[in-house]
Design a protein around this motif. Structure first.
Motif, short mmCIF file in Angstrom:
data_model
loop_
_atom_site.label_atom_id
_atom_site.label_comp_id
_atom_site.label_asym_id
_atom_site.label_seq_id
_atom_site.Cartn_x
_atom_site.Cartn_y
_atom_site.Cartn_z
N VAL A 207 29.41 43.15 24.97
CA VAL A 207 29.57 41.72 25.25
C VAL A 207 29.81 41.51 26.74
N ILE A 208 30.61 42.38 27.35
CA ILE A 208 30.85 42.25 28.80
C ILE A 208 29.55 42.45 29.56
N ALA A 209 28.75 43.44 29.14
CA ALA A 209 27.47 43.68 29.79
C ALA A 209 26.58 42.45 29.67
N LEU A 210 26.59 41.82 28.49
CA LEU A 210 25.77 40.63 28.28
C LEU A 210 26.21 39.51 29.22
N ALA A 211 27.53 39.34 29.35
CA ALA A 211 28.04 38.31 30.25
C ALA A 211 27.64 38.61 31.69
N LEU A 212 27.71 39.88 32.06
CA LEU A 212 27.32 40.26 33.43
C LEU A 212 25.85 39.95 33.66
N VAL A 213 24.99 40.28 32.68
CA VAL A 213 23.55 40.08 32.86
C VAL A 213 23.21 38.60 32.84
N LEU A 214 23.74 37.85 31.85
CA LEU A 214 23.29 36.47 31.66
C LEU A 214 23.98 35.49 32.60
N VAL A 215 25.22 35.76 32.98
CA VAL A 215 25.99 34.76 33.73
C VAL A 215 26.29 35.22 35.16
N VAL A 216 26.83 36.42 35.28
CA VAL A 216 27.32 36.83 36.60
C VAL A 216 26.15 37.21 37.52
N ALA A 217 25.22 38.02 37.00
CA ALA A 217 24.15 38.54 37.86
C ALA A 217 23.31 37.43 38.51
N PRO A 218 22.84 36.42 37.75
CA PRO A 218 22.01 35.40 38.41
C PRO A 218 22.78 34.65 39.50
N LEU A 219 24.08 34.38 39.25
CA LEU A 219 24.85 33.65 40.26
C LEU A 219 25.06 34.51 41.50
N LEU A 220 25.35 35.80 41.29
CA LEU A 220 25.51 36.69 42.43
C LEU A 220 24.19 36.81 43.20
N ALA A 221 23.09 36.83 42.47
CA ALA A 221 21.79 36.95 43.13
C ALA A 221 21.52 35.75 44.02
N VAL A 222 21.91 34.55 43.52
CA VAL A 222 21.73 33.36 44.34
C VAL A 222 22.62 33.45 45.58
N ALA A 223 23.87 33.89 45.38
CA ALA A 223 24.78 34.02 46.52
C ALA A 223 24.22 34.99 47.54
#
Lengths: 333, 553
Positions: free
Chosen positions: B298-314
């Motif tokens: 579940v943590i991996a899913l949150a990282l992929v779906l939520v955290v990664a795209p936002l970090l990529a934009v940053a």
């Protein structure tokens, strides 16, 4: 002070108040007593102007107020749910009617009104920090602060627990003795009505069945409903056969001196007007409840329940047959 | 109540307000239908609808929306169960993370995935070798919208699971069911209708989406056009295109109505699923040895779906094309006068929209309190623009107000309504679209206010309006503030209506973001997207802190 003439009110097809007339004298306290749905609260709300009658007229202090909005009537009102504004302090709640009227020297008047209900110390509190009894006292102060022509009380004690209810009842009586305000008090609790009011109007199905001082109401009810509602009397349906009253397959021997109108259909007997253990009638005991100072014995009379109050030492057992005498009773058509 | 003078004034005000609502919400839709029917030209509506281009767009919408709905359902329901009914660690933080997509516009998630999975320059493809993953495809559109729509499935399903009557679980256990059946099979079956209804809403949300299909679908090979991108393409062709756009809008509208009814139906079947309002604390299912692997997943899913795209934009906002860190993009964007004017426009219009939505919500609820029939009509009027896809609403407003409207009163006084090519049309659209926030919040708040509060004020000597303002409005502060914040946030970060309705030469932040990302300067777009995200997080954080403080007090 307040007069209602032939007031009618229906909600859709359902009539709630049916041609009600009532005169309340200056300084008088009237209780509107009845079961829920009898129209007592609607009547009070019509006096307040929160509802408008379909027909009939309302006068307050000699002026016709029918059709006038509540804010034009100069009344005070206390609600069952307290209706204290939660965003205002106790003092601000009480001050509000004065503020609307633009009265000067409001602070002193607020302090005085809070003094009447012994809440001076809590003036700056927010309502959520108050108990139910304190909230209702704030409501009393708010309703009285602007010297209303009439104080309307809508089941003011119903949300309080038993001990508080008696305290506040005494407080209302004391306030009335002190201020002499005309009051109309709606309740379903006969004890409140009998203890507080000068006259009690017993309401049922949108009409006043009887309007009388408490003692008269208790001692000589005009209808079986009033007898049952106010005195907790037993009401049996049947007819006279000779000197006896026949209810279903039961024949009851009545007191010899009882007046016997031929058209009698209802026999009304108070629980305390029955002697248990002696007498001309034999009745089956359904239950026997020890109440401390007395015993309540429940009999079956042709499928109807009849309650009797007997001395505490009388303890008949369920299923037993016991002799019973009717000492006093009333017959209604 | 006896009709007094006050009552007549109230009726007049109510009817006036309702006619205004009809004029700005219902009439444009009727104009849209009428114009589309008459203006599809000699070819007729049917031949336009059955042309290959239309069918391709229809197929694109159906495929991407179905994909998004399926993805959000398949991930959302298990997430709801894990977060609501088990002893999974960090449930609170995970729930917050998976709820975040509702607060951030889908276009920004699309930008994040472009930064991650652009076939040549995406971070993933740089790590894994060029062309490993390609976000520019119908699949990419469905994936991004499915992730963005996840909360629409997860939250209602979790709400059902939280309210579930514990006696069902107990009954299941009494009948000999094991812990897995007791804690999973039975609750999941009861939460299924809510999740399915949520998935239908995701379908609707994806079908109405414009930014993501435009970003990922139009330039894909092969291109995956959708109805919304077709509508935009027609709009670019000028007045003639408007009528074709109207014709496409009708298709989208019809689809929305069908899916909305379906969702209602599913939701209703869910309400019969033996719920009680008791909300007793549930005993969580012990995950045992599965706890660690499930938690990691579940943590991996949150990282992929939520955290990664936002970090990529940053990261995109802070790197040169060569991959070196830089703040020059931020400097450029902040120094650009267009940024300032777009920000001013966005903030001013969003504040105005939020104020209008809150006020109208309050007034509509007041009407509802006084007259049930008028109130019901008002609520219907307020509710439909939110359900209608933004593109359809925009086309309807453009069709209705493309020409100046001239109202002449008493042959002498003329009111000219010239909304076309002004920012006023956008404000109107934002208000109409989000009216439901105001009415729903105000109505729910009002339902909790004891009527005797206003009556006590009346008897104290206040007129009806004064009593409402003094005794009732203060009790509605919470729900009204929530409606205001929600409307402001949504409008400030809104894209679809802005792109279609902002006239040439004017900017709001949504149009600036869209333009920079699509045509000119993705790095600057990333700066604006970052600012959006930071702004949203700040507002949400402040609100959470305020709520927490209120609960403490």
């Amino acid at each position: 002070m307040v007069s209602l003439e032939q007031v009618h009110k229906s909600y859709g097809e359902t009539p709630v108040v049916k041609g009600l007339s009532l005169e309340v004298a200056r300084g008088e306290m009237i209780a509107l007593l009845g079961p829920s749905g009898c129209g007592k609260t609607t009547t009070l709300r019509i006096i307040a102007g929160l509802e408008h009658a379909d027909a009939g007229r309302v006068h307050i202090d000699g002026a016709l107020v029918t059709g006038q909005p509540p804010e034009a009537r100069g009344l005070g009102m206390v609600f069952q749910s307290y209706a204290i504004w939660p965003h205002k302090t106790v003092a601000e709640n009480v001050e509000y009617p004065l503020k609307l009227k633009g009265v000067a020297g409001r602070e002193a008047l607020v302090r005085q009104a809070l003094g009447w209900v012994r809440l001076d110390a809590l003036a700056q509190r927010m309502p959520h920090a108050l108990s139910g009894g304190q909230l209702q006292r704030v409501a009393l102060a708010r309703a009285l602060v602007a010297s209303p022509k009439v104080l309307l009380l809508d089941e003011p004690l119903s949300n309080l627990d038993a001990a508080l209810r008696e305290d506040l009842r005494a407080e209302i009586a004391a306030l009335r003795a002190r201020l002499g305000t005309t009051m109309i008090y709606v309740t379903h609790d006969q004890n409140e009505a009998l203890a507080l009011a000068d006259r009690v109007a017993v309401m049922n199905h949108g009409v006043i069945e009887q309007l009388a001082p408490p003692r008269e109401l208790y001692e000589s009810p005009k209808t079986p409903f009033v007898a049952a509602f106010v005195g907790g009397a037993n009401v049996l349906e049947g007819r006279l056969d000779g000197a006896d009253f026949v209810c279903g397959d039961r024949r009851l021997v009545l007191p010899a001196d009882l007046e016997r109108p031929a058209a009698a259909r209802h026999l009304v007997i108070r629980p305390e007007a029955l002697t248990v253990g002696d007498g001309p009638n034999e009745l089956g005991v359904v239950a026997s409840l020890f109440l401390g100072h007395s015993t309540e014995v429940r009999f079956d009379v042709a499928g109807h329940l009849m309650r009797a109050l007997a001395p505490a030492h009388v303890r008949p057992k369920p299923g037993e047959n016991v002799r019973v005498r009717i000492d006093r009773a009333q017959l209604f058509s | 109540m006896r009709p007094g003078r006050g009552e007549a004034a109230f009726k007049l005000a109510a009817v006036g307000l309702l006619s205004l609502l009809v004029a700005f919400t219902a009439v444009p839709l009727l104009v849209l239908v009428a114009r589309a029917a008459s203006a599809a030209g000699e070819l007729g509506l049917w031949s336009l609808w059955s042309s290959p281009a239309t069918l391709q767009a229809l197929r694109g919408t159906l495929v991407t929306s179905t994909g998004a709905a399926a993805m959000s359902f398949v991930l959302g329901l298990p997430l709801a169960v894990l977060l609501e009914r088990t002893d999974l660690p960090h449930r609170h933080a995970l729930r917050a993370a998976f709820t975040l997509p509702t607060a951030i516009p889908p276009f920004i998630w699309g930008m994040g995935w472009v930064a991650l999975a652009n076939p040549r320059a995406g971070l993933l493809n740089r790590a894994l070798g060029a062309g490993t993953v390609d976000i520019y495809s119908g699949f990419g559109v469905a994936f991004v919208l499915g992730a963005a729509g996840l909360p629409l499935v997860m939250l209602p399903a979790a709400a059902v699971l939280a309210r579930l009557d514990p006696s069902h679980a107990e009954a299941a256990r009494d009948f000999g069911a094991g812990p897995v059946r007791t804690h999973l099979a039975v609750p999941v079956r009861l939460a299924l209708p809510a999740a399915a209804s949520g998935a239908a809403l995701v379908f609707l949300f994806a079908a109405a989406a414009f930014g993501v299909p435009y970003l990922l679908g139009v330039t894909a090979t092969p291109p995956t056009p959708t109805l919304t991108t077709r509508i935009y393409a027609e709009m670019l062709m000028g007045p003639a295109g408007l009528w074709n756009a109207a014709a496409y809008s009708l298709l989208l509208l019809a689809m929305a109505v069908v899916v909305l009814l379906l969702s209602r139906l599913l939701g209703r079947s869910g309400r019969t699923a033996l719920l009680s309002g008791k909300g007793l604390k549930q005993r969580a299912l012990q995950l045992g040895p599965l706890r660690t692997p499930l938690s990691a997943a579940v943590i991996a899913l949150a990282l992929v779906l939520v955290v990664a795209p936002l970090l990529a934009v940053a990261l995109a906002s802070l790197t040169t094309p060569a991959g070196d860190l830089t703040v020059s993009h931020w400097g450029r964007v902040l120094a650009d006068p267009r940024t300032l004017s777009a920000t001013v426009n966005s903030v001013a219009l969003s504040l105005a929209a939020a104020a209008a939505v809150t006020t109208l919500g309050l007034v509509l609820s007041m009407i509802r309190r006084r007259s049930a029939a008028l109130g019901h009509a008002a609520e219907l009027l307020a509710a439909w623009p939110y359900a209608v896809p933004g593109t359809v609403l925009a086309i309807a407003l453009l069709a209705a107000f493309s020409r100046d409207l001239r109202f002449v009163f008493f042959d002498s006084f003329a009111l000219v309504l010239a909304l076309a090519n002004t920012l006023w049309l956008l404000l109107l659209a934002w208000v109409a679209k989000h009216l439901a926030f105001g009415t729903r919040n105000a109505a729910e708040g009002l339902a909790r206010v004891d009527p005797s509060l206003a009556e006590a004020a009346r008897v104290s000597g206040a007129g009806p309006l004064r009593a409402f303002v003094d005794a009732v409005v203060p009790q509605l502060k919470g729900p009204l503030a929530a409606a205001f914040t929600l409307t402001f946030l949504t409008c400030a970060t809104e894209l679809t209506l802005a792109v279609l309705l902002v006239p040439p030469g004017r900017d709001v932040l949504g149009t600036l973001l869209f333009e920079l990302q699509s045509y000119a300067d993705p790095a600057s777009a990333a700066v604006i997207a970052c600012a959006f995200v930071l702004f949203v997080l700040a507002v949400l954080g402040t609100r959470a802190a305020l709520v927490a403080r209120r609960v403490d007090a």
